[in-house]
Design an enzyme around this catalytic site. Sequence first.
Site, PDB file in Angstrom:
ATOM      1  N   THR A 106      27.776  77.393  23.525  1.00 12.83           N
ATOM      2  CA  THR A 106      28.637  78.439  24.121  1.00 12.83           C
ATOM      3  C   THR A 106      29.897  77.863  24.392  1.00 12.83           C
ATOM      4  O   THR A 106      31.037  78.650  24.341  1.00 12.83           O
ATOM      5  CB  THR A 106      27.929  79.121  25.398  1.00 12.83           C
ATOM      6  OG1 THR A 106      27.767  78.078  26.334  1.00 12.83           O
ATOM      7  CG2 THR A 106      26.489  79.581  24.931  1.00 12.83           C
ATOM      8  N   LEU A 142      31.990  82.107  25.875  1.00 16.97           N
ATOM      9  CA  LEU A 142      31.426  83.536  26.000  1.00 16.97           C
ATOM     10  C   LEU A 142      29.838  83.128  25.787  1.00 16.97           C
ATOM     11  O   LEU A 142      29.321  83.219  24.621  1.00 16.97           O
ATOM     12  CB  LEU A 142      31.958  84.404  25.064  1.00 16.97           C
ATOM     13  CG  LEU A 142      31.766  85.906  25.345  1.00 16.97           C
ATOM     14  CD1 LEU A 142      32.283  86.212  26.599  1.00 16.97           C
ATOM     15  CD2 LEU A 142      32.250  86.518  24.090  1.00 16.97           C
ATOM     16  N   HIS A 143      29.205  83.031  26.910  1.00 21.08           N
ATOM     17  CA  HIS A 143      27.816  82.477  26.630  1.00 21.08           C
ATOM     18  C   HIS A 143      26.673  83.426  26.048  1.00 21.08           C
ATOM     19  O   HIS A 143      26.186  83.106  25.030  1.00 21.08           O
ATOM     20  CB  HIS A 143      27.148  82.272  28.054  1.00 21.08           C
ATOM     21  CG  HIS A 143      28.092  81.137  28.900  1.00 21.08           C
ATOM     22  ND1 HIS A 143      28.306  79.840  28.447  1.00 21.08           N
ATOM     23  CD2 HIS A 143      29.010  81.116  29.839  1.00 21.08           C
ATOM     24  CE1 HIS A 143      29.080  79.073  29.365  1.00 21.08           C
ATOM     25  NE2 HIS A 143      29.665  80.017  30.281  1.00 21.08           N
ATOM     26  N   ASP A 144      26.463  84.573  26.886  1.00 21.68           N
ATOM     27  CA  ASP A 144      25.160  85.257  26.611  1.00 21.68           C
ATOM     28  C   ASP A 144      25.485  86.061  25.176  1.00 21.68           C
ATOM     29  O   ASP A 144      24.172  86.298  24.555  1.00 21.68           O
ATOM     30  CB  ASP A 144      25.034  86.394  27.935  1.00 21.68           C
ATOM     31  CG  ASP A 144      24.483  85.617  28.900  1.00 21.68           C
ATOM     32  OD1 ASP A 144      23.860  84.614  28.846  1.00 21.68           O
ATOM     33  OD2 ASP A 144      24.937  85.884  30.124  1.00 21.68           O
TER      34      ASP A 144
END
Length: 326
Positions: free
Chosen positions: A196, A255-257
């Site tokens: 991420t 922008l992880h998820d």
Amino acid sequence: MTQTQKIIIDTDPGQDDAVAILLALASPELDVLAVTAVAGNVPLVLTHTNARKICELAGRRDVPVYAGCDRPLARDLVTAEYIHGVSGLDGISLPEPQMPLSEGDGVDVIINHVMNEPAGTVSLCVLGPLTNIATALRRAPQIADRVKQIVLMGGAYFEVGNVTPAAEFNIYVDPEAAQAVFQSGIRIVVLPLDVTHKALTTPARVARFREMAGGAENRARLGRGQPSIGEVVASWIDFFERFDVEKYGAEGAPLHDPCVIAYLLAPELFKGREVNVEIEVDSPLTRGMTVADWWRVTGREANALFLRDVDADAFFDLLVTRIGRL
């Protein structure tokens, strides 16, 4: 023709969770059976409210949202309002949801879907702490043989921790739950900070969201004078970016998820390796650490696909193209 994938999204929205949910709802390859909320970024009453706001923003009131666990298995809840704001979705304000919270326990909903759908057809997409999933395994251990896979955002190896020197937030909040899940025998795909942190929201990438017109139905639904779905996404990114840019000294925030959903849609964008991952639950210095045997030095059997690289440009192309359809 690509077969539709049945998924349950387990989440604690969170701006990046919100973008991930929008990506899933915009993708016809994914059949979102339910959204189950868990306490994490903010308390449960806010995460299930935020999940319903996101579904309404996408025009998907048909997707049921359930409340799951309101605290970790064995510890006090740690939240992250300092990143996501007091609502968890700070940025452009969204109206209070009109769709009701669906009746029933989110954990039981996970169990029922896994047991009622054909074995090996339901993927659990986990965007927050693993409390709901571990609780489901405690209540119904037989689901471990029926879940297709768990695809989760959490952990780190090369990037170490983002909430402590050793631990990533989602794992840190409930390490006992993470330990139970990684020991379950279910196929696990891990999108850690190592991935991420390579999916950064640069100014040019955020501009693509802000300039997005959105689908005609969405524009009509939101009403004249209301921000477009792209402007909402850009405002979310702007809000949490203020913290991460200063923290990491990068040109944008991770922008992880959405990486979880992107993996389901385009796994070829990611690279990693099958390794053993254990979760540290005892040490006060390294609680919540994902001990990934990247170099395979322990002899322990691999239990996860631990991803390390992503084609960031293609990832953002996918986000903009899909969310632009809403």
